[in-house]
Each structure stands twice: as C-alpha cells, then as structure tokens.
Design a protein around this motif. Structure first.
Motif: not given
Length: 81
Positions: A18-19, A28-30, A35-39, A42-45
């Motif tokens: 992303g950008s 934080k949003k990711h 409803k989006g893909f990253t939702g 909860p562990d995106w780094v």
C-alpha cells in the motif's frame, strides 16, 4: 512525505502492499476489524517502507510492486531492507 509499504500477516501468511502519507495511522487502521482485505487478520506488521516526495510517486511504486504478482520478488525486496 509519502510512503509505499509492505505489510505481512502470519495468520494469513500473506503480504499487503500500500501507500500512505501517515504510516503509523495506516498500520493501526489495517489492524482494526474492518471490511477490507486487511480486516481479516489483526497481526499486520510492517516489513518494508520507502519514502517518496509525492503521493503520485508513492502510488506509482505501489502499482509497480503489485504488478509483479510475485511473492518471491516481494520477499527479495523485504530482505534488502
């Protein structure tokens, strides 16, 4: 300042490209339930980020990386950081 970034989720074992203009807030949003893909996890780094002077530049780089459609190339880019 704008950023192109790559996130990784161990739960999904996948990368996200992303950008943004605010990297901390975007991550934080990711990691929120949305409803989006990253939702879906909860562990995106953050694994990789690159600074750009314009939104257009960051968007171009994001599209370039997404066009690769290659996990191997993304992992090579992440390994360089």
């Amino acid at each position: 300042m704008f950023f192109t970034y790559i996130l990784y989720s161990a739960i999904l074992d996948t990368y996200y490209v992303g950008s943004t203009s605010n990297l901390d807030e975007r991550i934080k949003k990711h990691n929120t339930n949305h409803k989006g893909f990253t939702g879906k996890a909860p562990d995106w780094v953050i694994k990789w980020a690159e600074k750009h002077s314009s939104k257009e530049e960051a968007g171009r780089r994001e599209r370039q990386i997404k066009a690769w459609k290659s996990r191997k190339m993304i992992e090579q880019l992440v390994a360089k950081q």
